[in-house]
Design a protein around this motif. Sequence first.
Motif, PDB file in Angstrom:
ATOM      1  N   ALA A 227      40.205 -32.478 104.246  1.00 11.32           N
ATOM      2  CA  ALA A 227      40.980 -33.514 103.562  1.00 11.32           C
ATOM      3  C   ALA A 227      40.350 -34.889 103.735  1.00 11.32           C
ATOM      4  CB  ALA A 227      42.411 -33.520 104.096  1.00 11.32           C
ATOM      5  N   ASP A 228      39.851 -35.177 104.937  1.00 13.47           N
ATOM      6  CA  ASP A 228      39.300 -36.507 105.230  1.00 13.47           C
ATOM      7  C   ASP A 228      37.930 -36.692 104.573  1.00 13.47           C
ATOM      8  OD1 ASP A 228      39.397 -38.995 107.281  1.00 13.47           O
ATOM      9  OD2 ASP A 228      37.376 -38.143 107.238  1.00 13.47           O
ATOM     10  N   GLY A 229      37.095 -35.653 104.623  1.00 18.67           N
ATOM     11  CA  GLY A 229      35.785 -35.723 103.982  1.00 18.67           C
ATOM     12  C   GLY A 229      34.678 -36.285 104.838  1.00 18.67           C
ATOM     13  N   SER A 230      34.982 -37.019 105.914  1.00 24.11           N
ATOM     14  CA  SER A 230      33.900 -37.515 106.771  1.00 24.11           C
ATOM     15  C   SER A 230      34.214 -37.373 108.258  1.00 24.11           C
ATOM     16  CB  SER A 230      33.545 -38.966 106.427  1.00 24.11           C
ATOM     17  OG  SER A 230      34.613 -39.834 106.697  1.00 24.11           O
ATOM     18  N   LEU A 231      35.002 -36.352 108.575  1.00 23.59           N
ATOM     19  CA  LEU A 231      35.239 -36.024 109.984  1.00 23.59           C
ATOM     20  C   LEU A 231      34.333 -34.862 110.362  1.00 23.59           C
ATOM     21  CD1 LEU A 231      39.131 -35.878 110.468  1.00 23.59           C
ATOM     22  CD2 LEU A 231      37.554 -37.415 111.663  1.00 23.59           C
ATOM     23  N   LYS A 232      33.875 -34.839 111.611  1.00 21.33           N
ATOM     24  CA  LYS A 232      33.046 -33.715 112.061  1.00 21.33           C
ATOM     25  C   LYS A 232      33.916 -32.494 112.375  1.00 21.33           C
ATOM     26  CE  LYS A 232      29.334 -36.649 113.581  1.00 21.33           C
ATOM     27  NZ  LYS A 232      28.541 -37.207 114.687  1.00 21.33           N
ATOM     28  N   ALA A 233      33.335 -31.322 112.205  1.00 22.04           N
ATOM     29  CA  ALA A 233      34.039 -30.081 112.522  1.00 22.04           C
ATOM     30  C   ALA A 233      34.408 -30.083 114.002  1.00 22.04           C
ATOM     31  CB  ALA A 233      33.144 -28.885 112.210  1.00 22.04           C
ATOM     32  N   THR A 234      35.543 -29.495 114.337  1.00 16.66           N
ATOM     33  CA  THR A 234      35.990 -29.498 115.729  1.00 16.66           C
ATOM     34  C   THR A 234      35.124 -28.599 116.609  1.00 16.66           C
ATOM     35  OG1 THR A 234      37.580 -27.740 115.288  1.00 16.66           O
ATOM     36  CG2 THR A 234      38.380 -29.999 115.085  1.00 16.66           C
ATOM     37  N   THR A 235      34.221 -27.828 115.980  1.00 16.24           N
ATOM     38  CA  THR A 235      33.296 -26.990 116.745  1.00 16.24           C
ATOM     39  C   THR A 235      32.007 -27.753 117.104  1.00 16.24           C
ATOM     40  OG1 THR A 235      32.515 -26.195 114.604  1.00 16.24           O
ATOM     41  CG2 THR A 235      34.057 -24.780 115.776  1.00 16.24           C
ATOM     42  N   THR A 236      31.903 -29.023 116.684  1.00 16.42           N
ATOM     43  CA  THR A 236      30.726 -29.836 116.989  1.00 16.42           C
ATOM     44  C   THR A 236      30.573 -30.017 118.499  1.00 16.42           C
ATOM     45  OG1 THR A 236      31.113 -31.030 114.924  1.00 16.42           O
ATOM     46  CG2 THR A 236      29.628 -32.074 116.504  1.00 16.42           C
ATOM     47  N   ALA A 237      29.343 -29.863 119.004  1.00 11.52           N
ATOM     48  CA  ALA A 237      29.102 -29.990 120.442  1.00 11.52           C
ATOM     49  C   ALA A 237      29.313 -31.431 120.909  1.00 11.52           C
ATOM     50  CB  ALA A 237      27.679 -29.546 120.761  1.00 11.52           C
ATOM     51  N   VAL A 238      29.967 -31.573 122.065  1.00  8.96           N
ATOM     52  CA  VAL A 238      30.195 -32.890 122.671  1.00  8.96           C
ATOM     53  C   VAL A 238      30.059 -32.743 124.181  1.00  8.96           C
ATOM     54  CG1 VAL A 238      31.881 -34.703 123.166  1.00  8.96           C
ATOM     55  CG2 VAL A 238      31.866 -33.631 120.915  1.00  8.96           C
ATOM     56  N   THR A 239      29.263 -33.615 124.792  1.00  6.76           N
ATOM     57  CA  THR A 239      29.188 -33.659 126.251  1.00  6.76           C
ATOM     58  C   THR A 239      29.924 -34.903 126.707  1.00  6.76           C
ATOM     59  OG1 THR A 239      27.078 -32.528 126.295  1.00  6.76           O
ATOM     60  CG2 THR A 239      27.651 -33.802 128.246  1.00  6.76           C
ATOM     61  N   ILE A 240      30.867 -34.727 127.619  1.00  8.65           N
ATOM     62  CA  ILE A 240      31.575 -35.892 128.152  1.00  8.65           C
ATOM     63  C   ILE A 240      31.108 -36.154 129.571  1.00  8.65           C
ATOM     64  CG2 ILE A 240      33.601 -35.670 126.672  1.00  8.65           C
ATOM     65  CD1 ILE A 240      35.053 -34.317 129.019  1.00  8.65           C
ATOM     66  N   GLY A 241      31.318 -37.404 130.038  1.00  8.65           N
ATOM     67  CA  GLY A 241      30.924 -37.778 131.384  1.00  8.65           C
ATOM     68  C   GLY A 241      29.532 -38.358 131.442  1.00  8.65           C
ATOM     69  N   ALA A 242      29.060 -38.558 132.671  1.00  7.95           N
ATOM     70  CA  ALA A 242      27.749 -39.149 132.878  1.00  7.95           C
ATOM     71  C   ALA A 242      27.272 -38.805 134.276  1.00  7.95           C
ATOM     72  CB  ALA A 242      27.816 -40.663 132.716  1.00  7.95           C
ATOM     73  N   GLY A 243      26.003 -39.103 134.545  1.00  2.00           N
ATOM     74  CA  GLY A 243      25.471 -38.908 135.891  1.00  2.00           C
ATOM     75  C   GLY A 243      25.643 -37.485 136.358  1.00  2.00           C
ATOM     76  N   GLY A 244      26.130 -37.339 137.588  1.00  3.85           N
ATOM     77  CA  GLY A 244      26.258 -36.011 138.175  1.00  3.85           C
ATOM     78  C   GLY A 244      27.429 -35.218 137.660  1.00  3.85           C
ATOM     79  N   GLN A 245      28.308 -35.858 136.869  1.00  4.08           N
ATOM     80  CA  GLN A 245      29.534 -35.162 136.471  1.00  4.08           C
ATOM     81  C   GLN A 245      29.683 -35.157 134.952  1.00  4.08           C
ATOM     82  OE1 GLN A 245      32.087 -36.463 139.451  1.00  4.08           O
ATOM     83  NE2 GLN A 245      33.651 -34.929 139.116  1.00  4.08           N
ATOM     84  N   THR A 246      29.222 -34.090 134.341  1.00  9.05           N
ATOM     85  CA  THR A 246      29.350 -33.962 132.891  1.00  9.05           C
ATOM     86  C   THR A 246      29.997 -32.620 132.579  1.00  9.05           C
ATOM     87  OG1 THR A 246      27.150 -33.020 132.735  1.00  9.05           O
ATOM     88  CG2 THR A 246      27.332 -35.396 132.344  1.00  9.05           C
ATOM     89  N   ARG A 247      30.526 -32.523 131.370  1.00  9.43           N
ATOM     90  CA  ARG A 247      31.069 -31.232 130.939  1.00  9.43           C
ATOM     91  C   ARG A 247      30.677 -31.023 129.482  1.00  9.43           C
ATOM     92  NH1 ARG A 247      37.005 -30.644 132.371  1.00  9.43           N
ATOM     93  NH2 ARG A 247      37.511 -31.584 130.386  1.00  9.43           N
ATOM     94  N   THR A 248      29.935 -29.955 129.255  1.00 12.31           N
ATOM     95  CA  THR A 248      29.545 -29.647 127.889  1.00 12.31           C
ATOM     96  C   THR A 248      30.677 -28.873 127.220  1.00 12.31           C
ATOM     97  OG1 THR A 248      28.488 -27.631 128.653  1.00 12.31           O
ATOM     98  CG2 THR A 248      27.068 -29.555 128.397  1.00 12.31           C
ATOM     99  N   GLY A 249      30.729 -28.989 125.908  1.00 19.03           N
ATOM    100  CA  GLY A 249      31.773 -28.290 125.156  1.00 19.03           C
ATOM    101  C   GLY A 249      31.749 -28.755 123.731  1.00 19.03           C
TER     102      GLY A 249
END
Length: 214
Positions: free
Chosen positions: A145-167
Amino acid sequence: MGTYAKPLRTIGTALLFTVAGIASAGTITGSPHDFSTQGWSGGQICVPCHTPHRANTTVADAPLWNHALTAATFTLYGSPTLNATIGQPSGGSKLCFSCHDGTVAINSFGGTTGTTFIGTGDKVGPDLRSEHPIGFTYDAALVTADGSLKATTTAVTIGAGGQTRTGTIASNLLFGGKMECASCHDVHNTFTNGGKLLKVANAGSALCITCHSK
Ligand code: HEC
Ligand code: HEC
Ligand code: HEC
Ligand code: HEC
């Protein structure tokens, strides 16, 4: 009635980054949500928000909630181009509003009523017309509907340094498929990138383009 003052954290944060400069991995200790230096917390960190027993179950699926809840009716975000269907805040966002809408004292928890309210700079709501929308389902139908939102399956890594979580957007940024305050912020400062408890640092608007193809 008072307003929450923040000088202690400024000192605490400076020390944290100087002494532990190597580890940008976060923890709640010394973060804006560490109230253990306030007399009213009894020196504890978790207790303003959580309790192991006799928790408040008013908000569905709340994690052992110990803070008094807001009773405010929120004015919702709206715009002609918005496709999402927004409802009154629930879930984790409702928990944030326990303190952030400014209607309940930050030291009202565990059955006691406090008198220290959040400062205006950190107040969000109850009028949400000026805030990024939260409290709606972000799914494939919304992406279309929006036309310019990324799919929710798009990879995102949160955090920084020694503490990150991929997903993915779905696993790291959504809660039961919904966009909430914690889609952008990490309340515990664990998977963050420095300031404002952001899960993805916003240099070059990186946080925004995590979800928006703009
Ligand atoms: C300022 C409020 C606040 C404080 C302080 C806080 N939490 Fe939380 N916690 C939350 C909220 C809100 C959630 C719901 C999930 C979300 O929205 O991120 C949560 C979720 C959780 C969860 C379940 C989800 C997850 O992240 O694993 C655990 C476990 C948890 N908190 C443990 C703790 C512990 C242990 C402490 C103290 C060291 C603590 N929290 C301090 C607000 C807080
Ligand atoms: C779409 C991402 C996003 C969502 C959703 C979001 N925020 Fe933010 N928030 C940000 C960013 C980015 C900043 C940093 C702004 C800056 O530094 O200028 C911020 C800053 C803040 C601040 C610091 C004060 C300020 O205004 O700079 C508070 C407090 C805050 N947010 C609370 C909330 C609460 C409560 C919610 C849910 C109602 C929420 N945020 C939802 C992205 C978001
Ligand atoms: C127990 C009360 C309480 C709850 C619950 C709470 N906050 Fe806060 N939060 C505060 C206070 C007080 C501050 C200001 C602290 C300071 O600046 O020293 C703050 C600051 C912030 C900031 C600004 C951080 C910065 O670096 O300036 C953000 C972002 C934020 N909160 C997001 C959230 C989100 C998202 C939630 C829910 C998931 C939440 N808060 C739940 C009390 C709370
Ligand atoms: C976790 C994903 C996510 C992040 C991160 C995010 N957004 Fe959004 N944003 C959305 C979704 C989903 C919508 C609802 C889109 C719709 O209804 O079509 C939205 C709505 C908006 C809207 C309102 C659109 C309208 O039509 O009224 C604006 C403007 C916006 N976002 C800007 C931003 C900015 C600026 C940032 C970075 C600070 C940001 N967003 C970060 C997911 C995100």
